[in-house]
Design an enzyme around this catalytic site. Structure first.
Site, mmCIF file in Angstrom:
data_model
loop_
_atom_site.group_PDB
_atom_site.id
_atom_site.type_symbol
_atom_site.label_atom_id
_atom_site.label_comp_id
_atom_site.label_asym_id
_atom_site.label_seq_id
_atom_site.Cartn_x
_atom_site.Cartn_y
_atom_site.Cartn_z
ATOM 1 C CD GLU A 111 75.549 -92.028 55.034
ATOM 2 O OE1 GLU A 111 74.859 -91.000 54.987
ATOM 3 O OE2 GLU A 111 75.328 -93.058 54.349
ATOM 4 C CD GLU A 131 77.679 -92.248 50.180
ATOM 5 O OE1 GLU A 131 77.411 -92.880 51.202
ATOM 6 O OE2 GLU A 131 78.675 -91.469 50.106
#
Length: 253
Positions: A111, A131
């Site tokens: 990210e 995740e």
């Protein structure tokens, strides 16, 4: 700084994520120190290169958020946007940001890379968001930046199945735009920075702002930015230099 190394090179600042003992995992202190870098670059705009300090076993950008801290975070921590606030700030820096990725860029590390304007890498890059396998979601920008970068079908595969892209896959979808051998990655990042620095700085800054503006702001924001540039001394100087070179070239024929 304890978790990053800063190398100031004039028009460019190179920041290395430097927690090799935990594969450059992003913890609260690293977030705080990167905010300090952002504050300086907001006051004194420069091109930013982000990379990861190399491990003895090979390169790594960032293995993700520090799981030992992440495990203890609760609802209020999520609502505080610890990582998302930082990555948004990095994405909005006045001058372009280059992520130079060697090895793994996973979870929060991916990210962070998505928040950059440019991503270049080595053939050993592995980038993705695992995740959901940890019982959480990629909440620091991947849910919308990744769709913009690679399209919805692939973004869903990465975010919902934990797919990790290798170098060939990342290049094929233009998530990264250049591949270089590990010892050439940082020189390549500086070469890219030099190409940016050769442009007129205010034009680069305003172009980045226009690119980041919502669709509803166009074309008004384009026209306002162009109005500013049309009055700048650099515009007159650079255009006159172009006309002079063209005239000189014509005279030598």
């Amino acid at each position: 700084m304890k978790t990053i190394k800063i190398h100031d090179a004039g028009a460019t600042v190179h920041v290395e994520l430097n927690r090799p003992e935990v594969r450059n995992a992003i913890d609260q202190l690293m977030v705080d120190e990167l905010h300090t870098v952002c504050a300086d670059l907001e006051r004194n705009p420069k091109i930013l290169i982000l990379s990861g300090a190399e491990l003895p076993s090979g390169g790594i950008f960032a293995s993700g958020a520090d799981i030992s801290q992440l495990r203890e975070r609760r609802r209020d921590d999520a609502l505080a946007g610890i990582n998302s606030g930082l990555f948004q700030r990095i994405s909005k820096l006045p001058m372009p940001v280059i992520a130079a990725i060697d090895g793994f860029a996973l979870g929060g590390g991916a990210e962070l890379a998505y928040a950059a304007d440019f991503r270049i890498a080595t053939p050993r890059i592995k980038i993705g968001n695992p995740e959901t396998g940890l019982g959480i979601l990629a909440a620091a920008g991947a849910g919308w930046r990744l769709v913009e970068l690679v399209g919805e079908p692939l973004a869903k595969e990465i975010l919902l199945t934990g797919k990790v892209l290798d170098a060939a896959e990342a290049m094929a979808v233009r998530l990264v735009t250049e591949l270089h051998e590990p010892d050439q990655l940082i020189p390549a990042a500086f070469a890219l920075a030099a190409r940016i620095a050769a442009q007129e700085p205010l034009a680069v800054r305003l172009t980045k702002s226009v690119l980041h503006a919502p669709r509803s702001a166009h074309p008004a924001i384009d026209e306002l930015a162009q109005g500013i540039l049309f009055e700048s001394e650099a515009k007159f100087e650079r255009m006159q230099a172009f006309l002079d070179r063209k005239k000189q070239k014509g005279a030598t024929k």
